[in-house]
Design a protein around this motif. Structure first.
Motif, mmCIF file in Angstrom:
data_model
loop_
_atom_site.group_PDB
_atom_site.id
_atom_site.type_symbol
_atom_site.label_atom_id
_atom_site.label_comp_id
_atom_site.label_asym_id
_atom_site.label_seq_id
_atom_site.Cartn_x
_atom_site.Cartn_y
_atom_site.Cartn_z
ATOM 1 N N ILE A 95 0.175 0.175 5.181
ATOM 2 C CA ILE A 95 0.969 0.555 6.360
ATOM 3 C C ILE A 95 0.056 0.885 7.541
ATOM 4 C CG2 ILE A 95 2.511 2.322 7.292
ATOM 5 C CD1 ILE A 95 3.855 2.453 4.551
ATOM 6 N N ILE A 96 -1.020 1.632 7.261
ATOM 7 C CA ILE A 96 -1.954 1.991 8.342
ATOM 8 C C ILE A 96 -2.590 0.743 8.940
ATOM 9 C CG2 ILE A 96 -4.159 3.125 8.800
ATOM 10 C CD1 ILE A 96 -3.347 5.290 6.798
ATOM 11 N N LYS A 137 0.776 8.245 -9.706
ATOM 12 C CA LYS A 137 1.164 9.001 -8.506
ATOM 13 C C LYS A 137 0.033 9.083 -7.477
ATOM 14 C CE LYS A 137 0.106 13.313 -10.963
ATOM 15 N NZ LYS A 137 0.655 14.576 -11.478
ATOM 16 N N VAL A 138 -1.159 8.659 -7.896
ATOM 17 C CA VAL A 138 -2.297 8.649 -6.966
ATOM 18 C C VAL A 138 -2.445 7.269 -6.330
ATOM 19 C CG1 VAL A 138 -4.783 8.917 -6.732
ATOM 20 C CG2 VAL A 138 -3.497 10.466 -8.234
ATOM 21 N N TRP A 139 -2.520 6.233 -7.160
ATOM 22 C CA TRP A 139 -2.869 4.903 -6.651
ATOM 23 C C TRP A 139 -1.716 4.199 -5.938
ATOM 24 C CZ3 TRP A 139 -7.664 4.767 -6.132
ATOM 25 C CH2 TRP A 139 -8.533 5.322 -7.068
ATOM 26 N N ILE A 140 -0.487 4.441 -6.359
ATOM 27 C CA ILE A 140 0.652 3.785 -5.669
ATOM 28 C C ILE A 140 0.776 4.282 -4.217
ATOM 29 C CG2 ILE A 140 3.162 3.512 -5.653
ATOM 30 C CD1 ILE A 140 3.086 3.507 -8.706
ATOM 31 N N PRO A 141 0.788 5.605 -3.982
ATOM 32 C CA PRO A 141 0.858 6.065 -2.587
ATOM 33 C C PRO A 141 -0.351 5.613 -1.758
ATOM 34 C CG PRO A 141 1.412 7.855 -4.083
ATOM 35 C CD PRO A 141 0.874 6.748 -4.920
ATOM 36 N N ILE A 142 -1.543 5.611 -2.359
ATOM 37 C CA ILE A 142 -2.735 5.197 -1.603
ATOM 38 C C ILE A 142 -2.615 3.738 -1.186
ATOM 39 C CG2 ILE A 142 -5.196 4.699 -1.823
ATOM 40 C CD1 ILE A 142 -5.504 7.225 -3.455
ATOM 41 N N LEU A 194 -1.568 -3.646 -6.286
ATOM 42 C CA LEU A 194 -0.679 -2.560 -6.688
ATOM 43 C C LEU A 194 -0.211 -2.773 -8.131
ATOM 44 C CD1 LEU A 194 0.968 -0.041 -6.020
ATOM 45 C CD2 LEU A 194 2.762 -1.544 -5.139
ATOM 46 N N LEU A 195 0.158 -4.019 -8.438
ATOM 47 C CA LEU A 195 0.581 -4.333 -9.806
ATOM 48 C C LEU A 195 -0.566 -4.094 -10.799
ATOM 49 C CD1 LEU A 195 2.496 -5.601 -11.924
ATOM 50 C CD2 LEU A 195 1.618 -7.835 -11.244
#
Length: 454
Positions: free
Chosen positions: A139-140, A128-133, A115-116
């Motif tokens: 989580i999944i 806004k694309v890669w952080i939520p993904i 993520l970093l």
């Protein structure tokens, strides 16, 4: 070259020139390099602790990392390389989750590290694309393991393997995190300093431009003033000449009247010609610059003819003109320029000295220079006049016999004496006369190629 500087230059070459690659691209290259070194260690390490599948996955990641680095750094395909890096990285960590014991392994640390890295290497509009993904995928995976634990087997054979793997993963994550933050901060400070320096340079350049514009405007205003004075002063004597000629041609005059008019006509013509000569000399110096042709000159031989002519002019006002030159005085200067300088200064002395006055010209050795002085006992000048006498900020002046002048001669003297690496200055008091000083280098045999004994 010190070792530290050598390492730094090598790293700059590998990560990319800041003038060619943006910061996110340089970070991507640096991460690829560090990841390559880490994976070179991780492949044999995982195999040694009994995780051959993880070792194989690490090898695949190693090859992909090298390929992406090459495409971005040497083929300049930065955008496509970072995009593929995000996709491949997430896919491999997803597989690694199942191969490396899920929550019981260090994969969650790797997701956080990735993520970093995604934030560091991706353009800002892709955050806004890669952080939520990234967050959603982790989580999944955790929910899958929670509800279907049998899908995520424990791949560690011993507790020591688990311990070593976790510590090793933490060390790698901590090292890469430190490097990224340190690199980003260093680049930010460097670019901030560079921007500040550029800003200061631009401010200084703007300041210099403003000053130059002000000087040009001032110079232009002075030249305009000078031209208006010259135009006025030329018009007056020309009008007088025209009037004198009309009197001579249209009226019957006796011989005495004709003689007076002819003398006035001659004086007006001489003054106008002298003014035009000075104006032309000044215009030439402005258009082509001042270039001195230096040679050896004997002062007495150089100046005697000029002073004998000026002595005849001074005699018309009953002014005595004397001179003394050190017989051994020789200077390294331009003959024409020096004669023009002396002629102008002596001419001014005659102009501003009253009937029956006295002018003295001297030339004496003074150290490595020859000091030439022109002393008169004329009307002198005020302190304010002395400050502007060598500049374009001139005013029309009249001599003791109403001789007209605009000050161009002294300005030419200043330009010519500077071209010969000399100095000119004056001392004066109202009513007590004026003394002009000219300092020029003495003759140096090392400078004279072909001595010219005039």
């Amino acid at each position: 070259m010190p070792l530290k500087d050598s390492i730094y230059r090598t790293w700059i070459n590998l990560s990319g020139d800041p003038s060619v690659f943006p910061l996110n691209a340089r970070i991507f290259h640096s991460v690829c390099l560090i990841s390559t070194f880490a994976l070179l260690y991780n492949v044999p390490f995982n195999y040694a602790i009994g995780l051959p599948k993880i070792a194989l996955a690490s090898l695949i990641v190693l090859l992909i990392t090298v390929g992406l680095y090459y495409a971005s750094r040497f083929k300049n395909q930065v955008s496509i390389s970072t995009l593929l890096a995000n996709i491949v990285g997430l896919s491999l960590f997803l597989v690694n989750y199942f191969l490396n014991s899920g929550l019981r392994g260090p994969t969650d640390l790797f997701f956080l590290l990735f993520l970093l890295l995604s934030i560091a290497i991706s353009p800002a509009d892709q955050y806004k694309v890669w952080i939520p993904i990234n967050v959603t995928v982790l989580i999944i995976l955790n929910l899958v393991e929670f509800y279907y634990p049998h899908l995520v087997p424990d791949t560690y054979t011993t507790r020591s393997n688990r311990f070593v793997d976790h510590m090793s993963a933490y060390a790698v994550v901590a090292a890469i995190t430190y490097f990224c933050i340190h690199y980003i901060r260093g680049s930010y400070e460097s670019e901030k300093l560079s921007t500040l320096e550029k800003s200061k340079a631009i401010e200084l350049q703007n300041f210099q431009i403003v000053k130059q514009n002000e000087e040009l405007e001032k110079l232009n205003a002075e030249k305009n003033k000078l031209m208006s004075i010259v135009a006025h002063d030329l018009r007056s004597p020309l009008a007088s000449i025209q009037n004198f000629l009309e009197l001579l041609t249209q009226h019957e005059l006796d011989e005495e009247q004709k003689l007076d008019i002819e003398n006035e006509l001659l004086n007006s013509t001489k003054n106008t010609l002298a003014m035009l000569s000075k104006l032309l000399d000044w215009s030439k110096s402005q258009l082509h610059g001042v270039s001195a042709h230096m040679e050896y000159l004997n002062v007495q031989t150089l100046f005697e003819p000029t002073l004998n002519l000026e002595r005849n002019i001074a005699a018309r006002k009953n002014i005595s003109l004397d001179y003394y030159f050190d017989p051994s005085a020789g200077i390294y200067a331009d003959s024409d320029m020096m004669q023009l300088i002396l002629r102008n200064i002596v001419g001014n002395a005659i102009k501003f000295t009253g009937v029956g006055g006295h002018i003295m010209v001297k030339a004496e050795a003074q150290g490595n220079n020859c000091l030439i002085s022109v002393q008169d006992d004329g009307i002198g000048m005020s302190w304010e006049k002395q400050q502007s006498v060598f500049s374009l900020n001139v005013e029309s002046t009249f001599g003791t016999n109403n001789e007209k002048g605009v000050g161009l001669g002294l300005m030419l003297c200043m330009e010519f004496i500077k071209a010969q690496k000399g100095k000119i200055w004056l001392e004066s008091m109202p009513g007590a006369g004026t003394c002009f000083y000219i300092s020029v280098p003495m003759f140096d045999k090392n400078k004279a190629r072909q001595p010219n004994l005039l």
